[in-house]
Scaffold this motif. Structure first.
Motif, PDB file in Angstrom:
ATOM      1  N   ALA A  34     -19.316  -4.805  -2.311  1.00 27.81           N
ATOM      2  CA  ALA A  34     -19.126  -3.831  -1.091  1.00 27.81           C
ATOM      3  C   ALA A  34     -17.898  -3.686  -0.468  1.00 27.81           C
ATOM      4  O   ALA A  34     -17.312  -2.647  -0.304  1.00 27.81           O
ATOM      5  N   ARG A  35     -17.581  -4.758  -0.286  1.00 29.88           N
ATOM      6  CA  ARG A  35     -16.076  -4.686   0.526  1.00 29.88           C
ATOM      7  C   ARG A  35     -14.804  -4.383  -0.399  1.00 29.88           C
ATOM      8  O   ARG A  35     -14.024  -3.520  -0.037  1.00 29.88           O
ATOM      9  N   ARG A  36     -15.159  -4.553  -1.862  1.00 28.29           N
ATOM     10  CA  ARG A  36     -13.994  -4.047  -2.769  1.00 28.29           C
ATOM     11  C   ARG A  36     -13.968  -2.473  -2.733  1.00 28.29           C
ATOM     12  O   ARG A  36     -13.203  -1.882  -3.090  1.00 28.29           O
ATOM     13  N   ARG A  37     -14.979  -1.888  -2.429  1.00 26.50           N
ATOM     14  CA  ARG A  37     -15.251  -0.243  -2.412  1.00 26.50           C
ATOM     15  C   ARG A  37     -14.064  -0.061  -1.538  1.00 26.50           C
ATOM     16  O   ARG A  37     -13.377   0.986  -1.768  1.00 26.50           O
ATOM     17  N   MET A  38     -13.611  -0.874  -0.494  1.00 26.11           N
ATOM     18  CA  MET A  38     -12.534  -0.101   0.460  1.00 26.11           C
ATOM     19  C   MET A  38     -11.162  -0.218  -0.191  1.00 26.11           C
ATOM     20  O   MET A  38     -10.284   0.175   0.358  1.00 26.11           O
ATOM     21  N   ALA A  39     -11.095  -0.871  -1.368  1.00 27.80           N
ATOM     22  CA  ALA A  39      -9.708  -0.841  -2.146  1.00 27.80           C
ATOM     23  C   ALA A  39      -9.599   0.446  -2.703  1.00 27.80           C
ATOM     24  O   ALA A  39      -8.567   0.771  -3.340  1.00 27.80           O
ATOM     25  N   ARG A  40     -10.668   1.478  -3.082  1.00 25.82           N
ATOM     26  CA  ARG A  40     -10.553   2.396  -3.847  1.00 25.82           C
ATOM     27  C   ARG A  40      -9.646   3.586  -3.070  1.00 25.82           C
ATOM     28  O   ARG A  40     -10.179   4.130  -1.845  1.00 25.82           O
ATOM     29  N   ILE A  41      -8.654   3.964  -3.793  1.00 22.16           N
ATOM     30  CA  ILE A  41      -7.561   4.970  -2.948  1.00 22.16           C
ATOM     31  C   ILE A  41      -7.389   6.195  -4.031  1.00 22.16           C
ATOM     32  O   ILE A  41      -7.260   5.818  -5.165  1.00 22.16           O
ATOM     33  N   PRO A  42      -7.508   7.265  -3.551  1.00 27.38           N
ATOM     34  CA  PRO A  42      -7.150   8.420  -4.365  1.00 27.38           C
ATOM     35  C   PRO A  42      -5.995   8.312  -5.076  1.00 27.38           C
ATOM     36  O   PRO A  42      -4.900   7.816  -4.407  1.00 27.38           O
TER      37      PRO A  42
ATOM     38  N   THR B 184      -8.390  -4.689  11.086  1.00 23.30           N
ATOM     39  CA  THR B 184      -9.203  -5.403  10.034  1.00 23.30           C
ATOM     40  C   THR B 184      -8.742  -5.613   8.483  1.00 23.30           C
ATOM     41  O   THR B 184      -9.284  -6.007   7.764  1.00 23.30           O
ATOM     42  N   ASP B 185      -7.533  -5.100   8.633  1.00 28.24           N
ATOM     43  CA  ASP B 185      -6.717  -4.952   7.289  1.00 28.24           C
ATOM     44  C   ASP B 185      -7.070  -3.971   6.234  1.00 28.24           C
ATOM     45  O   ASP B 185      -6.365  -3.518   5.507  1.00 28.24           O
TER      46      ASP B 185
ATOM     47  N   VAL C 256      -6.528   9.959   6.234  1.00 26.24           N
ATOM     48  CA  VAL C 256      -7.848   9.546   6.152  1.00 26.24           C
ATOM     49  C   VAL C 256      -7.985   8.076   7.076  1.00 26.24           C
ATOM     50  O   VAL C 256      -7.414   7.070   6.535  1.00 26.24           O
ATOM     51  N   MET C 257      -8.683   8.024   8.171  1.00 26.82           N
ATOM     52  CA  MET C 257      -8.598   6.970   9.064  1.00 26.82           C
ATOM     53  C   MET C 257     -10.010   6.658   9.285  1.00 26.82           C
ATOM     54  O   MET C 257     -10.948   7.258   8.948  1.00 26.82           O
ATOM     55  N   ALA C 258     -10.202   5.301   9.842  1.00 32.32           N
ATOM     56  CA  ALA C 258     -11.532   4.655  10.053  1.00 32.32           C
ATOM     57  C   ALA C 258     -11.965   5.483  11.348  1.00 32.32           C
ATOM     58  O   ALA C 258     -11.463   6.326  12.074  1.00 32.32           O
ATOM     59  N   GLY C 259     -13.436   5.510  11.348  1.00 28.63           N
ATOM     60  CA  GLY C 259     -14.301   5.919  12.643  1.00 28.63           C
ATOM     61  C   GLY C 259     -14.287   5.161  13.667  1.00 28.63           C
ATOM     62  O   GLY C 259     -14.563   5.716  14.794  1.00 28.63           O
ATOM     63  N   VAL C 260     -14.113   3.746  13.268  1.00 28.82           N
ATOM     64  CA  VAL C 260     -14.269   2.722  14.774  1.00 28.82           C
ATOM     65  C   VAL C 260     -12.942   3.040  15.409  1.00 28.82           C
ATOM     66  O   VAL C 260     -11.743   3.143  15.015  1.00 28.82           O
ATOM     67  N   PRO C 261     -13.233   3.567  16.747  1.00 29.10           N
ATOM     68  CA  PRO C 261     -12.264   4.129  17.762  1.00 29.10           C
ATOM     69  C   PRO C 261     -10.991   3.024  17.587  1.00 29.10           C
ATOM     70  O   PRO C 261      -9.755   3.551  17.628  1.00 29.10           O
ATOM     71  N   LYS C 262     -11.262   1.621  17.902  1.00 33.87           N
ATOM     72  CA  LYS C 262     -10.310   0.869  18.250  1.00 33.87           C
ATOM     73  C   LYS C 262      -9.111   0.729  16.692  1.00 33.87           C
ATOM     74  O   LYS C 262      -7.900   0.632  16.917  1.00 33.87           O
ATOM     75  N   ILE C 263      -9.960   0.837  15.688  1.00 33.89           N
ATOM     76  CA  ILE C 263      -9.122   0.784  14.302  1.00 33.89           C
ATOM     77  C   ILE C 263      -8.391   2.059  14.179  1.00 33.89           C
ATOM     78  O   ILE C 263      -7.212   1.990  13.749  1.00 33.89           O
TER      79      ILE C 263
ATOM     80  N   TYR D 252     -10.814 -11.674   3.094  1.00 38.44           N
ATOM     81  CA  TYR D 252     -12.131 -11.926   3.099  1.00 38.44           C
ATOM     82  C   TYR D 252     -12.622 -13.255   2.375  1.00 38.44           C
ATOM     83  O   TYR D 252     -13.327 -13.902   2.489  1.00 38.44           O
ATOM     84  N   GLY D 253     -11.586 -13.489   1.449  1.00 33.73           N
ATOM     85  CA  GLY D 253     -11.488 -14.733   0.909  1.00 33.73           C
ATOM     86  C   GLY D 253     -12.892 -14.589   0.031  1.00 33.73           C
ATOM     87  O   GLY D 253     -13.126 -14.027  -0.792  1.00 33.73           O
TER      88      GLY D 253
END
Length: 251
Positions: free
Chosen positions: A115-123, A134-135, A146-153, A108-109
């Protein structure tokens, strides 16, 4: 190691699924993915974006099956709470994962916001699942993926998941097409063959009802022993033909 086939469950997460706004296709994709690996998908549940609901379903499923696959709720918005729920279910912390943080920062640069930083939180203890689309990674914690809900991803993530799974013998299937009759007509011979082959799964699926054209019933025989599947299918074909029914191979 047990000779029994591994078992799995799917937990679909998202208010958009329950509201009907989004049609889920991930369950079908995961089912086909697992079948090819000889893993028995035995259960699927759908829950909304509610932490306690996710925790309850997840704890029940992970205790009952070898593997649990979740889809949805790992994005950047306030209603993406799957990571929080998984951490709470396992009673572990939810820190930022350095590798996930680096992936997202590179992706994302200047647009790498809170908000996007929330996706770096891993148990804590979680192992990342690669996301070549999308990385933003998924993660594995114990027997939970645990996986994304978007089918392609989600589908792309399965490529990283596959090598981590214990596989079993693949299920073989044969099917028959019985023309012009409904399930009630084939029920007795189907039940007799099923009783004689308790290690196999036999099912009936009507087609054409409510539409213009041919009606009938497809019968499917499934099992891990290919020879037994073939034998039961031929026994069923003979029994149906003996009653005057028109039977053909279906695919």
């Amino acid at each position: 190691m047990s000779d029994a086939a591994p078992t799995a469950a799917v937990l679909i997460i998202g208010d958009e699924i329950l509201s009907g706004r989004t049609a889920d296709t991930n369950l079908n994709t995961i089912a086909r993915f697992l079948a090819a690996l000889g893993i028995d998908l035995l259960e699927a549940r759908t829950v909304g974006d509610r932490t306690e609901q996710i925790i309850g379903a997840l704890n029940a499923l992970r205790a009952a099956h070898d593997y649990v696959f979740t889809t949805g709720g790992i994005g950047p918005t306030h209603d993406d709470m799957t990571a929080d729920a998984v951490a709470e279910a396992f009673c572990v912390a939810l820190p930022e994962h350095p590798d996930a943080l680096a992936l997202l920062a590179r992706r994302y640069g200047d647009r790498f916001n809170a908000a996007r930083r929330r996706m770096a939180r891993i148990p804590k203890g979680g192992v990342l699942i690669a996301n070549p689309v999308t990385d933003a990674p998924g993660f594995q914690l114990d027997n939970v993926f645990v996986m994304a809900g978007v089918p392609k991803i989600m589908q792309a993530m399965l490529e990283d998941v596959a090598p981590r799974l214990r596989t079993g013998a693949v299920v073989h299937a044969r099917s028959l097409r019985v023309s012009g009759v409904g399930e009630g007509d084939v029920a007795a011979p189907l039940a007799a063959v099923a009783a004689a082959h308790p290690d196999l799964s036999l099912g009936s699926y009507p087609f054409g009802h409510g539409t213009v054209g041919e009606i009938g019933t497809s019968l499917v025989v499934r099992g891990r022993n290919a020879a037994a599947v073939a034998e039961a299918t031929e026994t069923l074909r003979t029994a149906l033909s003996a009653t005057g029914m028109t039977v053909s191979s279906d695919g």
